[in-house]
Design an enzyme around this catalytic site. Structure first.
Site, PDB file in Angstrom:
ATOM      1  NE  ARG A 199      -3.877   0.563   0.275  1.00 30.82           N
ATOM      2  CZ  ARG A 199      -4.771   0.784   1.258  1.00 30.82           C
ATOM      3  NH1 ARG A 199      -5.598  -0.252   1.582  1.00 30.82           N
ATOM      4  NH2 ARG A 199      -5.513   2.035   1.480  1.00 30.82           N
TER       5      ARG A 199
ATOM      6  CG  HIS B 228      16.364 -13.278   1.921  1.00 31.82           C
ATOM      7  ND1 HIS B 228      16.540 -14.530   1.728  1.00 31.82           N
ATOM      8  CD2 HIS B 228      17.025 -12.747   0.797  1.00 31.82           C
ATOM      9  CE1 HIS B 228      17.048 -14.880   0.720  1.00 31.82           C
ATOM     10  NE2 HIS B 228      17.441 -13.908   0.085  1.00 31.82           N
TER      11      HIS B 228
ATOM     12  NE  ARG C  13      14.288 -13.397  -2.765  1.00 27.38           N
ATOM     13  CZ  ARG C  13      13.818 -14.032  -1.414  1.00 27.38           C
ATOM     14  NH1 ARG C  13      13.286 -13.327  -0.617  1.00 27.38           N
ATOM     15  NH2 ARG C  13      14.129 -15.459  -1.243  1.00 27.38           N
TER      16      ARG C  13
ATOM     17  CD  GLU D  96      17.508 -15.817   5.797  1.00 24.91           C
ATOM     18  OE1 GLU D  96      17.502 -16.324   6.802  1.00 24.91           O
ATOM     19  OE2 GLU D  96      16.721 -15.528   4.869  1.00 24.91           O
TER      20      GLU D  96
ATOM     21  CG  HIS E  45      12.168 -22.611   3.672  1.00 31.03           C
ATOM     22  ND1 HIS E  45      12.723 -21.388   2.907  1.00 31.03           N
ATOM     23  CD2 HIS E  45      11.202 -22.889   2.399  1.00 31.03           C
ATOM     24  CE1 HIS E  45      11.650 -20.817   1.863  1.00 31.03           C
ATOM     25  NE2 HIS E  45      10.900 -22.194   1.551  1.00 31.03           N
TER      26      HIS E  45
END
Length: 238
Positions: free
Chosen positions: A18, A43, A45, A70, A191
């Protein structure tokens, strides 16, 4: 004691959907610490679809527990980000561009020379290094040759098989963990660990130092609240 590091990527995903700053990623991290999280994981990206690079700087300046970043060290921007922030730990993950989520560990045989170089780079900056690997003895043994401090076992296969056959699901992880212990590697895992499968995993894996949990924990918090959720995940690690 096995530490619980809370991955807050999904909080950032909700914020970014948003625009603006709701929910506030930094405040969630501070609250997670207050409620018992022993670490915060992010993490980032390249497309910044959840954690933004600026979030990393903001978090580093504010949080008081362990900070784990990460990502794919083949991205120069990621390497520069980690070196600029000097987190407690960097977890090296072999993500591809545009990958939705991590889905495999490193081939530590094929990439051994490269991972040795990257481990040394981060360690020289005072950052603990963990390498994301599948529960394959060959990958664990080769990881030890890189000089990494720890490995993180990729646990999606365990979580999937656990539903039908817990004993079979855990077996390769037990073998990988035993080998890691023999080789002097610290052991993390992450995970798809959740409130259904975490206690069994923890009970069966010797010398597990840390679990990093995001998606399931944040989803549970929608129903239970963040404080109660962290309390329940911590209880699985006793």
């Amino acid at each position: 004691m096995t530490k619980l590091s809370v991955n807050i990527n999904k909080v950032a995903t909700l914020r970014n959907s948003r625009g603006g700053n709701t929910p506030n990623v930094l405040q969630v991290a501070l609250d997670a610490e207050k409620f018992g999280a022993q670490g915060i994981t992010v993490h980032p990206r390249p497309d910044e679809r959840h954690i933004r690079y600026q979030d990393v700087f903001d978090l580093k300046a504010a949080i008081s527990t362990e900070f784990n970043i990460e990502g794919n060290c083949k991205e120069k921007k990621f390497v520069d980000l980690v070196l600029a922030n000097k987190p407690t730990q960097v977890t090296l993950v072999p993500d591809e561009q545009g990958q939705i989520t991590s889905n495999h560990g490193w081939d530590t045989i094929k990439n051994q020379s490269y991972l040795r170089e990257m481990s040394a780079l981060f360690q020289e900056a005072g950052i603990r290094v963990s390498i994301f690997v599948d529960p394959d003895p060959k990958m664990v043994e080769a990881a030890a040759q890189t000089g990494t401090d720890r490995i993180e076992l990729y646990t999606e296969a365990y979580a999937t098989k656990y539903l039908n056959d817990p004993a079979s699901a855990i077996q390769p992880y037990k073998e990988a963990a035993q080998l890691a212990n023999e080789l002097g590697l610290g052991l993390n895992a992450g995970h798809d660990l959740d409130l259904n499968n975490l206690h069994y995993f923890h009970k069966k894996i010797p010398n597990l130092l840390e679990v990093s949990i995001g998606h399931a924990l944040i989803a549970d918090a929608l129903y239970l609240g963040l404080e109660e959720t962290i309390k329940r995940y911590r209880a699985q690690l006793i």
